[in-house]
Design an enzyme around this catalytic site. Structure first.
Site, mmCIF file in Angstrom:
data_model
loop_
_atom_site.group_PDB
_atom_site.id
_atom_site.type_symbol
_atom_site.label_atom_id
_atom_site.label_comp_id
_atom_site.label_asym_id
_atom_site.label_seq_id
_atom_site.Cartn_x
_atom_site.Cartn_y
_atom_site.Cartn_z
ATOM 1 N N ASP A 149 0.853 -1.194 0.000
ATOM 2 C CA ASP A 149 0.000 0.000 0.000
ATOM 3 C C ASP A 149 0.882 1.235 0.000
ATOM 4 O O ASP A 149 1.979 1.221 0.576
ATOM 5 C CB ASP A 149 -0.915 0.020 1.227
ATOM 6 C CG ASP A 149 -1.960 -1.086 1.201
ATOM 7 O OD1 ASP A 149 -2.445 -1.411 0.105
ATOM 8 O OD2 ASP A 149 -2.281 -1.618 2.273
ATOM 9 N N ASP A 183 -7.099 -1.324 -4.501
ATOM 10 C CA ASP A 183 -8.146 -0.961 -3.543
ATOM 11 C C ASP A 183 -9.057 0.119 -4.121
ATOM 12 O O ASP A 183 -10.280 0.095 -3.932
ATOM 13 C CB ASP A 183 -7.533 -0.445 -2.242
ATOM 14 C CG ASP A 183 -6.712 -1.496 -1.517
ATOM 15 O OD1 ASP A 183 -7.040 -2.685 -1.637
ATOM 16 O OD2 ASP A 183 -5.746 -1.133 -0.827
#
Length: 216
Positions: A149, A183
């Site tokens: 991430d 995401d």
């Protein structure tokens, strides 16, 4: 929206997602960040669990490695289900909105599954060092990779006034989660299905033609 356009969209999202993750992994040390704007940072973290970093081992009395394996296997079953859903919507010539949304969800899910399945065996650790792609000393094994991430939007980063009960003096940060391109694709797809529900799940092209011929 036909199969060719859907596959093109999925491929585009996967390329951008994986290129961004590999770049971050091979150029940033874990926890390192770069300020793009006051409200946007590139911050490298790794997620070993599900949404918001939740691990199965935090919920059930199992080892972290077992929880990670179960989660990865669950994701694999989920991507098969989403893939069938996408194929079925295209086959039935459902609305462009629905096919577009499901394509986004499928691409995002597949992007994170690539991390979970393969990253553990092709990268070494990012602790206090920049990782190497195809390292001879990988940090994990097949099905035990960590999701990369890097997108962080702390649009509000302040402290609650002392006079406010309970939270006074505590830090308040919005938006705190760190996420990635995959995401974003999943969230966008789900958002489209929620906001444009009627448009997404309306009559398919074939049903419209059938209803039109009946009326005529």
């Amino acid at each position: 929206m036909n199969l060719k356009k859907s596959l093109l969209l999925i491929a585009l999202i996967l390329i951008v997602d994986q290129v961004s993750k590999i770049y971050i992994k091979t150029h940033f040390v874990l926890g390192e960040y770069v300020d793009v704007f006051n409200w946007f940072k590139i911050l490298f973290i790794e997620n070993e669990g599900a949404a918001w970093g939740t691990k199965l081992s935090d919920i059930f009395p199992i080892a972290d490695t077992t929880g990670k394996l179960v989660l990865t296997i669950f994701r694999l079953f989920a991507i098969v289900g989403i893939g069938y859903w996408l194929w079925d919507t295209i086959k039935k010539k459902s609305s462009t909105t629905l096919i577009f949304a499901v394509s986004l969800i499928f691409a995002g899910a597949l992007g994170n599954i690539i991390d979970s399945v393969f990253y553990g065996m092709i990268f070494n650790d990012s602790y206090a060092q920049v990782a190497t792609l195809f390292s001879s000393e990988p940090y994990g094994s097949l099905f035990h990779g960590k999701v990369v991430d890097m997108l962080y939007f702390p649009m509000v980063d302040t402290t609650w006034p002392d006079w406010i009960p309970v939270v006074g003096g505590n830090t308040f940060r919005f938006f705190e989660p760190v996420f990635n391109i995959a995401d974003t694709a999943i969230s966008t797809g789900v958002g489209i299905l929620i906001v444009f529900n009627k448009k997404a799940f309306g009559d398919s092209v074939e049903e419209v033609k059938t209803n039109k011929s009946v009326v005529e």
